[in-house]
Scaffold this active site. Structure first.
Site, mmCIF file in Angstrom:
data_model
loop_
_atom_site.group_PDB
_atom_site.id
_atom_site.type_symbol
_atom_site.label_atom_id
_atom_site.label_comp_id
_atom_site.label_asym_id
_atom_site.label_seq_id
_atom_site.Cartn_x
_atom_site.Cartn_y
_atom_site.Cartn_z
ATOM 1 N N HIS A 120 1.526 4.414 -2.900
ATOM 2 C CA HIS A 120 1.501 5.877 -2.757
ATOM 3 C C HIS A 120 2.708 6.492 -3.476
ATOM 4 C CE1 HIS A 120 -1.932 6.536 -0.198
ATOM 5 N NE2 HIS A 120 -1.480 5.791 0.785
ATOM 6 N N ASP A 150 -4.927 1.156 -2.342
ATOM 7 C CA ASP A 150 -5.482 -0.163 -2.020
ATOM 8 C C ASP A 150 -5.488 -1.077 -3.249
ATOM 9 O OD1 ASP A 150 -5.940 0.646 0.557
ATOM 10 O OD2 ASP A 150 -8.124 0.746 0.398
ATOM 11 N N GLU A 192 -6.216 6.890 -1.251
ATOM 12 C CA GLU A 192 -6.294 5.642 -0.495
ATOM 13 C C GLU A 192 -6.862 4.518 -1.339
ATOM 14 O OE1 GLU A 192 -5.013 4.754 2.427
ATOM 15 O OE2 GLU A 192 -4.087 6.684 2.056
ATOM 16 N N HIS A 229 0.846 -1.198 0.000
ATOM 17 C CA HIS A 229 0.000 0.000 0.000
ATOM 18 C C HIS A 229 0.888 1.258 0.000
ATOM 19 C CE1 HIS A 229 -3.638 2.343 1.323
ATOM 20 N NE2 HIS A 229 -2.686 3.118 1.857
ATOM 21 N N GLU A 230 1.924 1.266 0.819
ATOM 22 C CA GLU A 230 2.828 2.424 0.880
ATOM 23 C C GLU A 230 3.581 2.585 -0.440
ATOM 24 O OE1 GLU A 230 2.533 4.508 3.224
ATOM 25 O OE2 GLU A 230 1.330 3.223 4.512
#
Ligand code: ZN
Length: 456
Positions: free
Chosen positions: A133, A189, A185, A129-130
């Protein structure tokens, strides 16, 4: 080999390299305008990382836990689509369940997150997930959008997306702990789901982990406020995962069980304990800390637009042409400022707007960016070195906690009109319980403010 056959071979080679890459991310990432070049973004992240690394209790590079997370991160990063950012992985010796990514690749995972994960796939889900980003450049894209919308805003201010506090923290303070938008987000995801799958993990593990955090109830983990649920998070991940061909998921990169055992006896300090250990008033000791409390001696800062004096044990973040935060270094932490003063310019809608009108525009703007901010009482007309000014008291929520409780924050806003019609504004920030003690210093800073005649 003829030159023609060499070039065909070269094309074939590049195709065979390209094909698996293309298959890796099924979710089609969005693109948006970005004022940062790739190099600038990497630099921004590195600079921020070097500042954060000094402030945060990181496990050593040689620690088996760090090495494990680095191996896991590298495995996932190898399946990240798009530009290959220089990813790096760090473990913060901190209790709270959280993780964050800086622009251009540095990724931090709290030890508390490892303790909360029940299997390697869950931990991999957080890291994927990070990574997403970073791939999506969410931080710099958000900043670009903000810049386009608000020409007067600082470049970095918008990175945090967290209202006035965020803007304050952003100038040279290096605290870009991102609060991500729901749209970001959702993307992280879905892209994370694909990366997880391509790296050999059950893609629903990320959703499982987030669901587990949500089920904790009470005081939700920090991770969920930094990475808010975009709505139907679990269902969206399951839907994405269901589009991927089923397969058996190979073994872990290994040692998850051993690492869990190694950290089982560890009790990482909470953010509050870390702050206290650093002699940081944020932890609850408050401004009794000499490092926070104004020294009584004043230094002068010369900005292109104004001169101002400030307690000499506080620090100026920013330069003579930028927005500025003046704060005790220990009063600025993580993603926000707890104690100090912010001095910024605000471009009014129309140069002919009165001080009153412009001030209300500004308050509306600040409240849009900081939902829990509210005005207390009426505006007051005051004078700052002979110039008409407006004074407004606002209440919000301080980034600090005391005894596990959130604390109200007092924000004293003062606005002045510049020659070009734009506002110069100051916000004096303090936890409400400390406001009375700090007010004399705030007042002294304000009294020292002189707009330059040659200024804008
Ligand atoms: Zn996120």
């Amino acid at each position: 080999m003829t030159s023609a056959s060499r070039s065909i071979a070269a094309i074939a080679l590049s195709l065979s390299l390209a094909a698996p890459q293309a298959a890796q991310a099924r979710f089609t990432p969005t693109h948006g305008s970005n004022h940062w070049t790739v190099d600038q973004e990497v630099q921004l992240g590195q600079k921020t990382a070097s500042e954060e690394n000094r402030k945060m209790p990181l496990l050593a590079e040689s620690d088996p836990v760090t090495q494990y997370v680095q191996r896991l991160g590298a495995r996932l990063a190898a399946h990240a689509p798009g530009y290959q950012w220089p990813y790096s992985f760090h473990v913060v010796n901190q209790k709270e369940i959280n993780a964050f990514a800086l622009p251009g690749g540095p990724i931090y995972v709290n030890l508390g997150t490892l303790k909360a994960a029940d299997n390697e796939a869950e931990l991999a889900g957080v890291i994927a997930h990070e990574i997403s980003h970073v791939v999506q450049r969410h931080a710099t894209r958000a900043a670009t959008t903000q810049q386009n919308a608000q020409g007067a805003l600082s470049l970095l201010g918008a990175l945090l997306g967290n209202g006035i506090l965020a803007e304050a923290a952003s100038f040279g303070v290096g605290s870009i702990f991102l609060k991500n938008s729901r749209r970001s987000e959702s993307e992280a995801d879905l892209l994370g789901t694909d990366i997880l799958y391509d790296s050999g993990y059950n893609p629903k593990a990320m959703a499982d982990f987030f669901k587990k955090l949500e089920a904790q109830g009470g005081n939700p983990p920090q991770f969920l406020s930094d990475h808010p649920n975009p709505g139907n998070r679990y269902e969206a991940v399951i839907r994405e995962a269901s589009t991927l061909p089923s397969k058996t998921y190979p073994a872990d990169v290994g040692q998850f069980a051993a690492i869990k055992q190694a950290i089982a006896g560890k009790t990482p300090p909470s953010a509050q304990e870390i702050a206290q250990a650093q002699g940081n008033g944020n932890g609850g000791a408050g401004i009794g800390q000499s490092s926070i409390y104004p020294s009584g001696r004043f230094a002068t800062f010369r900005h292109d637009v104004y001169d101002v004096s400030y307690p000499d044990n506080w620090q100026v973040f920013g330069d003579n042409s930028s927005d500025v935060t003046i704060a005790p270094p220990q009063g600025v932490s993580q993603n926000s400022i707890a104690f100090g003063a912010i001095i910024q310019e605000y471009q009014t809608e129309s140069a002919s707007d009165t001080l009153d009108q412009s001030t209300h525009e500004l308050v509306t703007f600040l409240r849009q960016r900081n939902a829990d901010l509210r005005q207390v009482g009426h505006d007051e007309s005051i004078r700052v070195n002979g110039l008409p000014a407006k004074s407004i008291q606002l209440l919000g929520t301080s980034p600090i906690q005391r005894n596990g409780q959130t604390v109200a924050e007092r924000d004293w806003l003062v606005t002045l009109k510049q020659r070009n019609g734009d506002l110069l504004y100051l916000i004096f920030v303090s936890p409400e319980p400390d406001y009375r003690s700090l007010e004399p210093a705030f007042q002294q800073i304000l009294n020292s403010l002189h707009l330059r005649k040659t200024g804008a």
